[in-house]
Design an enzyme around this catalytic site. Sequence first.
Site, short mmCIF file in Angstrom:
data_model
loop_
_atom_site.label_atom_id
_atom_site.label_comp_id
_atom_site.label_asym_id
_atom_site.label_seq_id
_atom_site.Cartn_x
_atom_site.Cartn_y
_atom_site.Cartn_z
N HIS A 131 0.82 -1.23 -0.20
CA HIS A 131 0.24 0.03 0.17
C HIS A 131 0.86 1.37 -0.06
O HIS A 131 2.13 1.18 0.48
CB HIS A 131 -0.73 0.01 1.10
N LYS A 135 -0.62 5.21 4.20
CA LYS A 135 -1.66 4.28 5.25
C LYS A 135 -1.25 4.29 6.84
O LYS A 135 0.04 3.81 7.06
CB LYS A 135 -1.54 2.85 4.58
N1 LIG Z 1 -12.76 -0.99 3.01
C1 LIG Z 1 -12.51 -0.57 1.96
O1 LIG Z 1 -12.64 -0.84 0.64
C2 LIG Z 1 -11.26 0.64 1.85
C3 LIG Z 1 -10.74 0.92 3.24
N2 LIG Z 1 -9.85 2.11 3.51
C4 LIG Z 1 -9.44 2.56 4.64
O2 LIG Z 1 -10.35 3.91 5.00
C5 LIG Z 1 -9.59 4.62 5.75
C6 LIG Z 1 -9.61 5.90 4.79
O3 LIG Z 1 -8.39 5.76 4.02
P1 LIG Z 1 -8.29 7.13 3.27
O4 LIG Z 1 -9.36 7.84 2.75
O5 LIG Z 1 -7.13 6.66 2.37
O6 LIG Z 1 -7.44 7.90 4.31
P2 LIG Z 1 -7.43 9.51 4.42
O7 LIG Z 1 -6.38 9.65 5.50
O8 LIG Z 1 -7.09 10.05 3.22
O9 LIG Z 1 -8.49 9.85 4.91
C7 LIG Z 1 -9.19 9.91 6.21
C8 LIG Z 1 -9.79 11.27 6.73
O10 LIG Z 1 -10.49 11.16 8.04
C9 LIG Z 1 -10.34 12.35 8.50
N3 LIG Z 1 -10.66 12.32 9.86
C10 LIG Z 1 -9.65 12.31 10.91
N4 LIG Z 1 -10.58 12.19 12.35
C11 LIG Z 1 -11.91 12.13 11.82
C12 LIG Z 1 -12.98 12.42 12.49
N5 LIG Z 1 -13.01 12.19 13.80
N6 LIG Z 1 -14.09 12.09 11.82
C13 LIG Z 1 -14.15 12.07 10.31
N7 LIG Z 1 -12.94 12.01 9.75
C14 LIG Z 1 -11.69 12.32 10.45
C15 LIG Z 1 -8.83 12.58 8.21
O11 LIG Z 1 -8.59 14.12 8.51
P3 LIG Z 1 -7.14 14.55 8.75
O12 LIG Z 1 -6.28 14.09 7.38
O13 LIG Z 1 -7.23 15.95 8.90
O14 LIG Z 1 -6.66 13.69 9.98
C16 LIG Z 1 -9.08 12.35 6.78
O15 LIG Z 1 -9.34 13.55 6.00
C17 LIG Z 1 -8.39 3.93 6.09
O16 LIG Z 1 -8.68 3.20 7.30
C18 LIG Z 1 -8.25 2.61 4.98
O17 LIG Z 1 -7.75 1.63 5.63
C19 LIG Z 1 -9.33 2.75 2.36
C20 LIG Z 1 -9.79 2.26 1.08
C21 LIG Z 1 -10.60 0.97 0.84
O1 LIG Z 2 -5.58 2.25 3.37
C1 LIG Z 2 -6.05 1.90 2.13
O2 LIG Z 2 -5.77 2.48 0.93
C2 LIG Z 2 -6.74 0.64 1.89
N1 LIG Z 2 -7.06 0.02 3.12
C3 LIG Z 2 -8.05 -0.96 3.08
C4 LIG Z 2 -7.04 -2.15 3.97
O3 LIG Z 2 -6.74 -1.94 4.81
O4 LIG Z 2 -7.20 -3.42 3.51
C5 LIG Z 2 -8.26 -1.77 1.61
C6 LIG Z 2 -7.65 -1.24 0.43
O5 LIG Z 2 -6.58 -2.28 0.36
C7 LIG Z 2 -6.98 0.01 0.67
#
Ligand SMILES: NC(=O)C1=CN([C@@H]2O[C@H](COP(=O)(O)OP(=O)(O)OC[C@H]3O[C@@H](n4cnc5c(N)ncnc54)[C@H](OP(=O)(O)O)[C@@H]3O)[C@@H](O)[C@H]2O)C=CC1
Ligand SMILES: O=C(O)C1=N[C@H](C(=O)O)C[C@H](O)C1
Length: 238
Positions: A131, A135
């Site tokens: 990744h 992450k």
């Molecule tokens: N299940 C799936 O299919 C997938 C899961 N994921 C997971 O999703 C999550 C997010 O990924 P991603 O978008 O890449 O990460 P990012 O870091 O780009 O986005 C996360 C966001 O959440 C914000 N945040 C911080 N605190 C809070 C709060 N209390 N309430 C709401 N939002 C908050 C962060 O703000 P700030 O930056 O200011 O802290 C940031 O903007 C991760 O856990 C990742 O592993 C990702 C892709 C696919």
């Molecule tokens: O953090 C990410 O980007 C992703 N998180 C998810 C995970 O932890 O499995 C899903 C995807 O692989 C992308």
Amino acid sequence: MKIALLGYGRMGKTIEELAIKRGHEICYKTSTAIDEEALKEADVAIDFSVPNAAFTNITMCFKLNIPVVSGTTGWLDNYDKAIEICHKSNGSFIYASNFSIGVNLFFKLNKTLAHLMANQQDYAVALKEIHHTKKLDAPSGTAITLAEHIIDATDNTKWHLNNQDSKDHTNSIGITAERTPDVPGTHTISYSSKIDTIEITHTAHTREGFALGAIIAAEWLKDKTGVFTMNDVLDSII
Ligand SMILES: NC(=O)C1=CN([C@@H]2O[C@H](COP(=O)(O)OP(=O)(O)OC[C@H]3O[C@@H](n4cnc5c(N)ncnc54)[C@H](OP(=O)(O)O)[C@@H]3O)[C@@H](O)[C@H]2O)C=CC1
Ligand SMILES: O=C(O)C1=N[C@H](C(=O)O)C[C@H](O)C1
């Protein structure tokens, strides 16, 4: 459908773009603590935030009776507690470590391969995920799900993150977590013997698959009550 985005980072922004194309409205988005009055306007909430915010965000949705889809990884120590609160408040919830349709098909492939390999003692199983460097958690939630499915089918009883500790790794699946700039998510399961290696890989080229799957899950969940998985969603659309 009015969607609230809890977490407006890489995933929140990709979901916004695709949701609008599908005719939905983003009525609220936040990257900080939730404004309850604003969240109340939503038909459904989609949480892609950070590990230490997910439980609070999800349970706030239960309190306000808003169906919630969460893809945030790294908070699952609190999953059972969230489920209990969901049932008590008659809420609606889907969590998936990966919402991509391709990965959910890959989950099925992984289970089938694990069953085939269960009695092949010459092969050692290993898991690798790659990744992007932003992450926060390792191993990925998807890698943990893949490992759990292998554990269900084989003699393995646990998983461990390679290079992190020197505990007893008997019957444990080693997971290698690599961080490389800009990689959306790659997962490989390999079974190696002295003679050969069998390997399956899922490579995400963009985040669109994760985002589209989460929106499809939200559309599916909107008028339902209870705790569901991505399998429930897929069973009704595949
Ligand atoms: N299940 C799936 O299919 C997938 C899961 N994921 C997971 O999703 C999550 C997010 O990924 P991603 O978008 O890449 O990460 P990012 O870091 O780009 O986005 C996360 C966001 O959440 C914000 N945040 C911080 N605190 C809070 C709060 N209390 N309430 C709401 N939002 C908050 C962060 O703000 P700030 O930056 O200011 O802290 C940031 O903007 C991760 O856990 C990742 O592993 C990702 C892709 C696919
Ligand atoms: O953090 C990410 O980007 C992703 N998180 C998810 C995970 O932890 O499995 C899903 C995807 O692989 C992308």
